[in-house]
Design a protein around this motif. Structure first.
Motif, mmCIF file in Angstrom:
data_model
loop_
_atom_site.group_PDB
_atom_site.id
_atom_site.type_symbol
_atom_site.label_atom_id
_atom_site.label_comp_id
_atom_site.label_asym_id
_atom_site.label_seq_id
_atom_site.Cartn_x
_atom_site.Cartn_y
_atom_site.Cartn_z
ATOM 1 N N ARG A 189 0.826 -1.214 0.000
ATOM 2 C CA ARG A 189 0.000 0.000 0.000
ATOM 3 C C ARG A 189 0.859 1.262 0.000
ATOM 4 O O ARG A 189 0.544 2.232 -0.683
ATOM 5 C CB ARG A 189 -0.956 -0.015 1.185
ATOM 6 N N LEU A 190 1.944 1.249 0.746
ATOM 7 C CA LEU A 190 2.822 2.421 0.776
ATOM 8 C C LEU A 190 3.420 2.695 -0.601
ATOM 9 O O LEU A 190 3.523 3.862 -1.020
ATOM 10 C CB LEU A 190 3.924 2.241 1.814
ATOM 11 N N GLU A 191 3.799 1.649 -1.324
ATOM 12 C CA GLU A 191 4.320 1.821 -2.681
ATOM 13 C C GLU A 191 3.236 2.382 -3.598
ATOM 14 O O GLU A 191 3.486 3.271 -4.406
ATOM 15 C CB GLU A 191 4.832 0.493 -3.224
ATOM 16 N N HIS A 192 2.051 1.853 -3.451
ATOM 17 C CA HIS A 192 0.911 2.317 -4.254
ATOM 18 C C HIS A 192 0.590 3.770 -3.918
ATOM 19 O O HIS A 192 0.404 4.597 -4.819
ATOM 20 C CB HIS A 192 -0.293 1.413 -3.991
ATOM 21 N N TRP A 193 0.536 4.088 -2.639
ATOM 22 C CA TRP A 193 0.259 5.461 -2.213
ATOM 23 C C TRP A 193 1.287 6.428 -2.773
ATOM 24 O O TRP A 193 0.951 7.556 -3.141
ATOM 25 C CB TRP A 193 0.251 5.558 -0.693
ATOM 26 N N ALA A 194 2.552 6.009 -2.831
ATOM 27 C CA ALA A 194 3.607 6.887 -3.361
ATOM 28 C C ALA A 194 3.316 7.247 -4.814
ATOM 29 O O ALA A 194 3.505 8.401 -5.225
ATOM 30 C CB ALA A 194 4.971 6.224 -3.228
#
Length: 110
Positions: free
Chosen positions: A56-61
């Motif tokens: 999710r953090l990669e996606h959010w970035a």
């Protein structure tokens, strides 16, 4: 003109679309807007593990880079035993609309 926006309030791309939606509404104040909420993870029961958080953090970035809107990374990382279940959020959003007297929020898509 009428726009029907089908979105998941917990979807990062739906959140990332906020500036475009605001701009569109400003350019077309005569446009009516119906919001239909649906869920990518309705009924989910799995606990979000560290790998899921990293994903999710990669996606959010990517969404943050494209939209310029911030995400609360620390808030996600701090959550323990978190189940990312979207249906509850939709029901609460609809209920809030009823309380506020906004009837443009229809029932969620099954």
């Amino acid at each position: 003109m009428k726009l029907v926006l089908v979105a998941d309030p917990m979807c990062s791309w739906c959140y990332g679309f906020a500036k475009e939606m605001t701009s569109l509404q400003a350019r077309h104040p005569e446009m009516s807007l119906d919001i239909v909420v649906g869920g990518l993870r309705a009924g989910a029961t799995d606990i979000l593990d560290e790998a899921g958080k990293r994903l999710r953090l990669e996606h959010w970035a990517r969404v943050e880079q494209a939209s310029g809107l911030p995400f609360d990374r620390e808030g996600l990382l701090a959550r323990k035993d978190f189940v990312s279940e979207h249906d509850r959020c939709h029901r609460n959003r609809i209920r809030q609309g009823e309380i506020d007297g906004r009837d443009q929020l229809p029932d969620p898509v099954p």
